[in-house]
Design a protein around this motif. Sequence first.
Motif, PDB file in Angstrom:
ATOM      1  N   ASP A   1      17.660  -4.857  -6.746  1.00  0.00           N
ATOM      2  CA  ASP A   1      18.648  -4.933  -7.897  1.00  0.00           C
ATOM      3  C   ASP A   1      19.145  -2.972  -7.736  1.00  0.00           C
ATOM      4  N   ALA A   2      19.250  -2.841  -6.756  1.00  0.00           N
ATOM      5  CA  ALA A   2      19.892  -1.018  -6.559  1.00  0.00           C
ATOM      6  C   ALA A   2      19.326  -0.141  -6.633  1.00  0.00           C
ATOM      7  N   GLY A   3      18.383   0.283  -6.736  1.00  0.00           N
ATOM      8  CA  GLY A   3      17.332   1.019  -7.110  1.00  0.00           C
ATOM      9  C   GLY A   3      16.604   0.922  -8.342  1.00  0.00           C
ATOM     10  N   GLU A   4      16.875  -0.250  -9.472  1.00  0.00           N
ATOM     11  CA  GLU A   4      16.941  -0.122 -10.604  1.00  0.00           C
ATOM     12  C   GLU A   4      14.724  -0.153 -11.290  1.00  0.00           C
ATOM     13  N   HIS A   5      14.493  -0.980  -9.854  1.00  0.00           N
ATOM     14  CA  HIS A   5      13.052  -1.257  -9.934  1.00  0.00           C
ATOM     15  C   HIS A   5      12.049  -1.666  -9.162  1.00  0.00           C
ATOM     16  N   TRP A   6      11.111  -1.188  -8.264  1.00  0.00           N
ATOM     17  CA  TRP A   6      10.825  -1.055  -6.842  1.00  0.00           C
ATOM     18  C   TRP A   6       9.417  -1.829  -7.866  1.00  0.00           C
ATOM     19  N   THR A   7       9.139  -2.271  -5.654  1.00  0.00           N
ATOM     20  CA  THR A   7       7.642  -2.613  -5.911  1.00  0.00           C
ATOM     21  C   THR A   7       7.236  -2.522  -4.639  1.00  0.00           C
ATOM     22  N   LEU A   8       6.140  -2.822  -4.723  1.00  0.00           N
ATOM     23  CA  LEU A   8       4.838  -1.991  -3.432  1.00  0.00           C
ATOM     24  C   LEU A   8       4.695  -3.135  -2.584  1.00  0.00           C
ATOM     25  N   LEU A   9       5.133  -3.290  -1.619  1.00  0.00           N
ATOM     26  CA  LEU A   9       4.979  -4.056  -0.527  1.00  0.00           C
ATOM     27  C   LEU A   9       3.683  -4.336  -0.102  1.00  0.00           C
ATOM     28  N   GLY A  10       3.115  -3.437   0.934  1.00  0.00           N
ATOM     29  CA  GLY A  10       2.053  -3.238   1.444  1.00  0.00           C
ATOM     30  C   GLY A  10       2.227  -1.595   2.208  1.00  0.00           C
ATOM     31  N   ARG A  11       1.404  -1.904   3.251  1.00  0.00           N
ATOM     32  CA  ARG A  11       1.256  -0.654   4.706  1.00  0.00           C
ATOM     33  C   ARG A  11       1.577  -1.112   5.478  1.00  0.00           C
ATOM     34  N   ALA A  12       2.791  -0.064   6.630  1.00  0.00           N
ATOM     35  CA  ALA A  12       2.602  -0.362   7.366  1.00  0.00           C
ATOM     36  C   ALA A  12       2.190   0.853   8.106  1.00  0.00           C
ATOM     37  N   GLY A  13       0.511  -0.683   8.719  1.00  0.00           N
ATOM     38  CA  GLY A  13      -0.109  -0.465   9.304  1.00  0.00           C
ATOM     39  C   GLY A  13      -1.330  -0.048   8.648  1.00  0.00           C
ATOM     40  N   SER A  14      -2.423   0.811   9.129  1.00  0.00           N
ATOM     41  CA  SER A  14      -3.426   0.535   8.481  1.00  0.00           C
ATOM     42  C   SER A  14      -4.060   1.459   8.143  1.00  0.00           C
ATOM     43  N   ARG A  15      -3.728   2.823   9.155  1.00  0.00           N
ATOM     44  CA  ARG A  15      -3.759   4.272   8.124  1.00  0.00           C
ATOM     45  C   ARG A  15      -3.595   4.796   6.979  1.00  0.00           C
ATOM     46  N   LEU A  16      -4.310   5.841   6.539  1.00  0.00           N
ATOM     47  CA  LEU A  16      -4.068   6.161   5.514  1.00  0.00           C
ATOM     48  C   LEU A  16      -2.861   7.662   4.926  1.00  0.00           C
ATOM     49  N   ASP A  17      -3.225   7.873   6.097  1.00  0.00           N
ATOM     50  CA  ASP A  17      -2.451   9.356   6.491  1.00  0.00           C
ATOM     51  C   ASP A  17      -1.060   9.075   7.665  1.00  0.00           C
ATOM     52  N   SER A  18      -0.235   7.957   7.479  1.00  0.00           N
ATOM     53  CA  SER A  18       0.894   7.461   8.176  1.00  0.00           C
ATOM     54  C   SER A  18       2.300   7.957   7.186  1.00  0.00           C
ATOM     55  N   VAL A  19       2.708   8.895   8.101  1.00  0.00           N
ATOM     56  CA  VAL A  19       3.986   9.030   7.095  1.00  0.00           C
ATOM     57  C   VAL A  19       5.522   8.347   7.396  1.00  0.00           C
ATOM     58  N   ILE A  20       5.970   7.800   6.452  1.00  0.00           N
ATOM     59  CA  ILE A  20       7.080   6.422   7.118  1.00  0.00           C
ATOM     60  C   ILE A  20       7.993   8.272   7.562  1.00  0.00           C
ATOM     61  N   THR A  21       8.618   7.846   8.391  1.00  0.00           N
ATOM     62  CA  THR A  21      10.025   8.501   9.072  1.00  0.00           C
ATOM     63  C   THR A  21      10.958   7.317   9.075  1.00  0.00           C
ATOM     64  N   SER A  22      10.932   6.484   9.106  1.00  0.00           N
ATOM     65  CA  SER A  22      12.516   6.002   9.325  1.00  0.00           C
ATOM     66  C   SER A  22      11.893   3.915   9.092  1.00  0.00           C
TER      67      SER A  22
END
Length: 667
Positions: A61-82
Amino acid sequence: MRRRAKFALLLCLLLAPLTRAQVWQPMGPPGGDVRTLSVDPANRNQIYLGTSDGHVFRSGDAGEHWTLLGRAGSRLDSVITSIVVDARDSRVLWASTWTQDPTAGGGIYRSDDAGQSWRAAGLAGHAVRALAQAPSRPDLIIAGAVDGVFRTVDSGAAWERLTPVGHEELRNFDSVAFDPADAQVIYVGTYHLPWKTADGGAHWAPVHEGMIDDSDVMSLFVDRTHTRRIFASACSGIYMSEDGAALWRKIQGIPYSARRTQVILQDPEHPATVYAATTEGLWVTQNSGSGWRRLTPGDWVINAVAALPGRIVIGTERLGVLLSDDGGAHFRAANEGFFHRAILALALDRDRPGRVLVALANAPESLLATEDGGKSWTPLGPGLKTQSLRKIYATPDGWLAALQRGGLFRYSSARNSWAAAGRLDPVTAKELAGASNSTPGRGKSPVIPGVQFAEPVLDMAFSSSAWFAATAHGLLRSVDQGETWSLLPLGPMATLPVSSVRASADGARLWVVSLRGMVFSADAGKSWAWHDLPASAGAALWLEVSPGADEDTLVAAAEKGLYISRDAGQSWNRVGAGLPQAPIQNLATAGATFLASMRAGGLYLSRDRGRTWTRVSGTLAEGFFPAVTTEEKALTLFAASATEGLFAIRFERTEHSAIPGNELPQL
């Protein structure tokens, strides 16, 4: 207390035969750090958000509410750059990552279900800093990594290197951009300067004429209405070229101090409008760079920006997501469902369900309290910084904080502030001063009779009759709700170092871990009995007691594992199968149910008083949890995450429900 991190959640608790688990409840606090934002080109109300621990959130809804989908990969220190939403199919997402551990690299991940699940899609071990899909040829995707530029034309099944191996300058890529009309023309930015290829990567040429030497080019885009016009953001400022990057000129209007421009973005509906997300606020030009003005306060760090019809969405450090519906004149927080706070410490009022205090890292307000189970959070006044905190406590008389450098601070709700609390009685002050001065390697003790309590407190316990503080110079007791403290000798030794203390509700039973072992009292400290762990366990570190009727069940964290006694400390056994030997970060007990958080990450649950353990599964369960605790009156278990805030799971008693089998909640 270590920051690593990464996320929060809770676990299944079965406290009684007629108790049934409910769903996990995120408690917040809302907000946190945003690394990247990406808009679905086919549905501009749908936005994806990436974090510095690999998590992906979505708003429909254009940024009003957010839902956590999951993690890209399994590492806990992965910085998502794009995050790239595939122009051919909105269900397909691409994410590029690098890891904070430089030896691990990063990689590309793909989702075919709009972010619900992710799989590796190539470049494993490569620290990927940028990702782009060719507008004129959507089967072509390029990735800019620390060690080169790569492309795929088969949905990530194979990647081809476009830059030469070992080139002195063609490395450390931070940004990539396609010419919208010609997929053969690619611009890339390095930690040093920009480069260009006009033949799909066969040949590369430096394009930095007019740009200050040694400029880290963090963002690039090509004007879709005038493809010879290129914008570049660098550590030395914002640049524009009108001739395909042959010559750059530095754009004026943004103060030199705001040199870290993380992202530049062209408004999809108004091509002359360009946004600059900087470390000193959000800037905008409405005439293709001729003049700029700042839209936000200068102390906002903007990491990402998205332009929607009639709305600006920004992703920040500390403040989370903010929206403006009036062209940037005003911004409002939009963090509902975006819980990404780093919790350093947690205090829970066991007598008042729903009353919790958390200490946060990298947040506008470092100490927040909720009185209603996370529905609302209130900052708890000035006077105390999380950098100085050792731990926070919920006493029978309000909130208390132990400082790293020593001493206690108490929160006053009347004054809405924190202030130093507690004094040592004169005899105790003299004894502690002597103990401190006799400690090898220590200078003169700061403890002087009549001054504030200055001892570093390692642990605390509270009963109806007395409060207790474990310190390096002895066990202290207060019988006036923390106003005055005196030494409580452990037998003949008054100043024996104490690392952990627990007390029964009435204060009659005390359990202490000292430098020399464990010592217990059944008569409020009048007499003590020593208890030893097996020699193979190593030294005891801290002790946990199952509250209530089962106080004969004790759990001790030792140098070489977790040990349990079911006979008040007379005999000890290594905790049962399923729990790794890795050090325990924290432990919560409630009847037969134990929950352990590990220093290496993850949660483990036992529902048979520690005999067998099961690792909690799910995306959040892999994270780091500085604190876990229970709220027994409300049948609730809490876990505070190093990155995802506070979660709770509550249980209700039912007359006909049986204890579930071995199933665990998927977090």
